[in-house]
Motif scaffolding. Structure first.
Motif, mmCIF file in Angstrom:
data_model
loop_
_atom_site.group_PDB
_atom_site.id
_atom_site.type_symbol
_atom_site.label_atom_id
_atom_site.label_comp_id
_atom_site.label_asym_id
_atom_site.label_seq_id
_atom_site.Cartn_x
_atom_site.Cartn_y
_atom_site.Cartn_z
ATOM 1 N N UNK A 29 0.846 -1.183 0.000
ATOM 2 C CA UNK A 29 0.000 0.000 0.000
ATOM 3 C C UNK A 29 0.883 1.235 0.000
ATOM 4 N N UNK A 30 0.553 2.163 -0.857
ATOM 5 C CA UNK A 30 1.317 3.401 -0.974
ATOM 6 C C UNK A 30 0.840 4.375 0.086
ATOM 7 N N UNK A 87 -6.491 8.612 -7.248
ATOM 8 C CA UNK A 87 -6.495 7.258 -6.692
ATOM 9 C C UNK A 87 -7.016 7.278 -5.260
ATOM 10 N N UNK A 88 -7.881 6.339 -4.939
ATOM 11 C CA UNK A 88 -8.375 6.207 -3.574
ATOM 12 C C UNK A 88 -7.493 5.259 -2.764
ATOM 13 N N UNK A 89 -7.005 4.183 -3.409
ATOM 14 C CA UNK A 89 -6.160 3.213 -2.710
ATOM 15 C C UNK A 89 -5.063 2.720 -3.659
ATOM 16 N N UNK A 90 -4.020 3.534 -3.846
ATOM 17 C CA UNK A 90 -2.926 3.109 -4.724
ATOM 18 C C UNK A 90 -1.985 2.135 -4.016
ATOM 19 N N UNK A 91 -1.366 1.274 -4.806
ATOM 20 C CA UNK A 91 -0.324 0.392 -4.304
ATOM 21 C C UNK A 91 0.918 0.578 -5.166
ATOM 22 N N UNK A 92 2.051 0.210 -4.601
ATOM 23 C CA UNK A 92 3.336 0.354 -5.283
ATOM 24 C C UNK A 92 3.945 -1.019 -5.516
ATOM 25 N N UNK A 93 4.418 -1.250 -6.730
ATOM 26 C CA UNK A 93 5.150 -2.476 -7.033
ATOM 27 C C UNK A 93 6.600 -2.306 -6.618
ATOM 28 N N UNK A 94 7.172 -3.376 -6.068
ATOM 29 C CA UNK A 94 8.578 -3.372 -5.659
ATOM 30 C C UNK A 94 9.208 -4.718 -6.018
ATOM 31 N N UNK A 95 10.499 -4.673 -6.238
ATOM 32 C CA UNK A 95 11.349 -5.853 -6.406
ATOM 33 C C UNK A 95 10.927 -6.799 -7.528
ATOM 34 N N UNK A 96 10.399 -6.222 -8.613
ATOM 35 C CA UNK A 96 10.127 -7.037 -9.801
ATOM 36 C C UNK A 96 11.475 -7.493 -10.359
ATOM 37 N N UNK A 128 -7.005 0.544 -6.394
ATOM 38 C CA UNK A 128 -7.558 1.095 -7.630
ATOM 39 C C UNK A 128 -6.476 1.600 -8.585
ATOM 40 N N UNK A 129 -5.251 1.740 -8.109
ATOM 41 C CA UNK A 129 -4.122 2.164 -8.942
ATOM 42 C C UNK A 129 -2.889 1.368 -8.532
ATOM 43 N N UNK A 161 17.578 9.520 -13.214
ATOM 44 C CA UNK A 161 17.419 8.297 -14.007
ATOM 45 C C UNK A 161 16.137 7.542 -13.684
ATOM 46 N N UNK A 162 15.375 8.057 -12.718
ATOM 47 C CA UNK A 162 14.180 7.361 -12.265
ATOM 48 C C UNK A 162 12.977 7.683 -13.136
ATOM 49 N N UNK A 163 12.173 6.656 -13.384
ATOM 50 C CA UNK A 163 10.890 6.814 -14.074
ATOM 51 C C UNK A 163 9.802 6.385 -13.099
ATOM 52 N N UNK A 164 8.689 7.079 -13.128
ATOM 53 C CA UNK A 164 7.548 6.779 -12.269
ATOM 54 C C UNK A 164 6.373 6.474 -13.183
ATOM 55 N N UNK A 165 5.919 5.242 -13.117
ATOM 56 C CA UNK A 165 4.863 4.766 -14.014
ATOM 57 C C UNK A 165 3.702 4.229 -13.205
ATOM 58 N N UNK A 166 2.513 4.226 -13.816
ATOM 59 C CA UNK A 166 1.359 3.680 -13.141
ATOM 60 C C UNK A 166 0.202 3.482 -14.090
ATOM 61 N N UNK A 167 -0.817 2.831 -13.562
ATOM 62 C CA UNK A 167 -2.047 2.635 -14.322
ATOM 63 C C UNK A 167 -3.182 2.304 -13.366
ATOM 64 N N UNK A 168 -4.416 2.646 -13.774
ATOM 65 C CA UNK A 168 -5.556 2.269 -12.948
ATOM 66 C C UNK A 168 -5.797 0.766 -13.050
ATOM 67 N N UNK A 169 -6.380 0.210 -11.992
ATOM 68 C CA UNK A 169 -6.707 -1.216 -11.967
ATOM 69 C C UNK A 169 -8.212 -1.406 -12.104
ATOM 70 N N UNK A 170 -8.593 -2.480 -12.759
ATOM 71 C CA UNK A 170 -9.975 -2.896 -12.799
ATOM 72 C C UNK A 170 -10.249 -3.692 -11.533
#
Length: 169
Positions: A76-77, A84-93, A122-123, A158-167
């Motif tokens: 959880x972010x 976004x009401x409840x965004x999450x962050x991906x880590x360690x892919x 939701x994101x 060098x950092x990129x910040x990417x995201x997308x909404x979730x269904x």
């Protein structure tokens, strides 16, 4: 016995795991070695095993013939994200280099998105580095677009910040 050992088909079998699981620790050491080679240092952003404990997160390991070859997690972010009401962050892919190009990264990504959506997210957002061309291609192909900088690497050039909404259906 993992399902892929029984099937003999060489398919990725994905399991929930703790971030401090020995297989996660081994893959994390590999990804940190990769970061050293690309960036000259490790990713020292604050991460704990507790970050990935349900219901505020989850960590996944992908196995091939009983060996951990891929991983990723969401948490959880804590900071807000516009819209976004409840965004999450991906880590360690991460996918072991010798297993890259087989679609395992996309499988882990999709499993993480399903898990996060099932938990009410939701994101989904992430930070990656511009030199990680294959990772950026994967995320773009999966519908990720640039979002406002956030988190530990928000000010890194060098950092990129990417995201997308979730269904959440």
């Amino acid at each position: 016995m993992p399902e892929d050992l029984l099937s003999g088909q060489g398919e990725l079998v994905i399991h929930a795991a703790r971030y401090d699981h020995p297989d996660t620790v081994e893959l994390t050491q590999q990804v940190q070695s990769f970061y050293r080679s690309v960036y000259g240092g490790i990713d020292d952003s604050p991460i704990t095993a507790q970050d990935f404990q349900p219901p505020q997160g989850q960590f996944l390991l992908g196995y091939l013939y009983g060996q951990a070859v891929a991983m990723g997690g969401w948490r959880t972010l804590s900071a807000g994200l516009d819209g976004a009401e409840r965004p999450v962050e991906l880590k360690r892919m991460f996918v072991r280099p010798e297993q890259q190009g087989r679609g395992f990264g996309l499988q882990i990504l999709q499993a993480l998105e399903r898990s996060a959506a099932g938990a009410g997210a939701d994101w989904v957002v992430l930070e990656t580095g511009r030199p990680q061309v294959r990772a950026v291609q994967l995320y773009r192909a999966a519908g990720y677009r640039e979002v406002a900088p956030f988190g530990y690497f928000a000010c890194m050039p060098l950092s990129m910040h990417l995201g997308r909404p979730l269904d959440r259906a």
